[in-house]
Design a protein around this motif. Structure first.
Motif, short mmCIF file in Angstrom:
data_model
loop_
_atom_site.label_atom_id
_atom_site.label_comp_id
_atom_site.label_asym_id
_atom_site.label_seq_id
_atom_site.Cartn_x
_atom_site.Cartn_y
_atom_site.Cartn_z
N LYS A 39 -99.39 5.46 17.43
CA LYS A 39 -100.02 6.79 18.31
C LYS A 39 -102.00 6.51 18.83
O LYS A 39 -101.70 6.84 19.73
N ASN A 67 -90.59 4.41 20.18
CA ASN A 67 -90.74 5.83 19.69
C ASN A 67 -91.71 6.76 21.13
O ASN A 67 -92.38 5.86 22.19
N ASP A 68 -90.97 7.71 21.68
CA ASP A 68 -91.40 8.23 22.55
C ASP A 68 -91.48 7.98 24.29
O ASP A 68 -91.46 8.90 24.54
N GLY A 84 -88.48 12.70 20.67
CA GLY A 84 -88.84 13.87 20.03
C GLY A 84 -88.78 15.26 20.96
O GLY A 84 -89.05 14.89 21.81
N ASP A 87 -90.62 15.60 23.77
CA ASP A 87 -90.80 13.72 24.83
C ASP A 87 -90.07 14.31 26.07
O ASP A 87 -89.51 15.87 25.98
MG MG Z 1 -92.10 11.74 19.38
#
Ligand code: MG
Ligand SMILES: Cc1ncc(COP(=O)(O)OP(=O)(O)O)c(N)n1
Ligand code: TZP
Length: 217
Positions: A39, A67-68, A84, A87
């Motif tokens: 992140k 991810n994302d 997620g 997103d």
């Molecule tokens: Mg996420």
């Protein structure tokens, strides 16, 4: 364990060893999904990390998961994208990825979200946080293991990955709830003994599954 279940899922967040080393451990232990979840890194740093990981995982049974970010998944040629609730949606992500990314996972935090996710037929569904966790900055409410059990039933054939606050002490509770797939971010990433932790956790999970099979006979 159904054919679609895969056991331990690894997520990389602030690791204690190099990306290449984690990828090697994942490949050597037949880990099906290895996710990059950084992140604090810039987009450029994420793409460099992805290259380092995929140099090891390409051509193996370990799938690299971004991810994302659908754009970064497309650019690096990730095997899978994890999305997620905040997103972009799965259908939009598929438009961006244009067939280049073969698999998609979705995060859920309650049963209504599981119901919605099932309709989209992803390759797996993440469910949690099962227990309290400091790993996510703004975690959703803790689900506990009773809801986990319901989520697994609701998902039917789609593998559910239990996530959030899972460690060596509560692992058995998660398995007892019927989890066949799970992820322990801090437990794996906070240690330089990643190899040992992966091997020991996989052994404990397989031992439990064998015990359950024996009890059913
Ligand atoms: Mg996420
Ligand atoms: C396998 C898996 N399950 C759940 C998550 C959590 O995704 P999300 O809720 O989008 O939170 P962040 O990980 O983006 O902070 C996941 N990453 N992987
Ligand atoms: C990414 C994520 N999604 C739900 S809980 C969580 C964090 C899990 O981290 P840990 O295994 O360290 O509690």
């Amino acid at each position: 364990m159904s054919k679609r279940d895969f056991g331990l899922y690894l997520i990389i967040t602030n690791p204690s060893v190099s990306y290449a080393k984690i990828a090697r451990v994942a490949v050597d232990n037949n880990i099906r999904y290895l996710q990059l979840r950084e992140k604090e890194l810039s987009d450029r740093e994420i793409l460099l990390a992805a290259d380092e990981i995929m140099a090891v995982t390409d051509g193996t049974d370990t799938r690299f998961v971004m991810n994302d970010r659908a754009d970064l998944a497309f650019l690096c040629g990730a095997d899978c994208l994890h999305l997620g609730q905040d997103d972009i949606g799965l259908l939009d992500a598929k438009k961006i990825c244009g067939g280049k990314v073969g698999e998609f996972g979705l995060s859920t935090h309650n049963l209504a979200q599981v119901e919605d996710a099932v309709r989209l037929n992803p390759d797996y569904i993440g469910f949690g946080p099962i227990f309290k966790t400091p790993t996510k900055k703004k975690p959703d409410p803790v689900t506990g293991t009773v809801l986990l059990q319901e989520a697994i039933e609701m998902a039917g054939d789609i593998p559910v990955v239990a996530i959030g606050g899972i460690n060596a002490e509560n692992l058995r509770d998660v398995l007892r709830a019927g989890a066949k797939n799970l992820c322990m971010v801090r437990y794996m990433m906070d240690s330089t003994y990643l190899e040992e932790r992966v091997a020991e956790t996989t052994e404990r999970m397989n031992g439990y599954f064998l015990f359950c099979e024996g009890a059913q006979k």
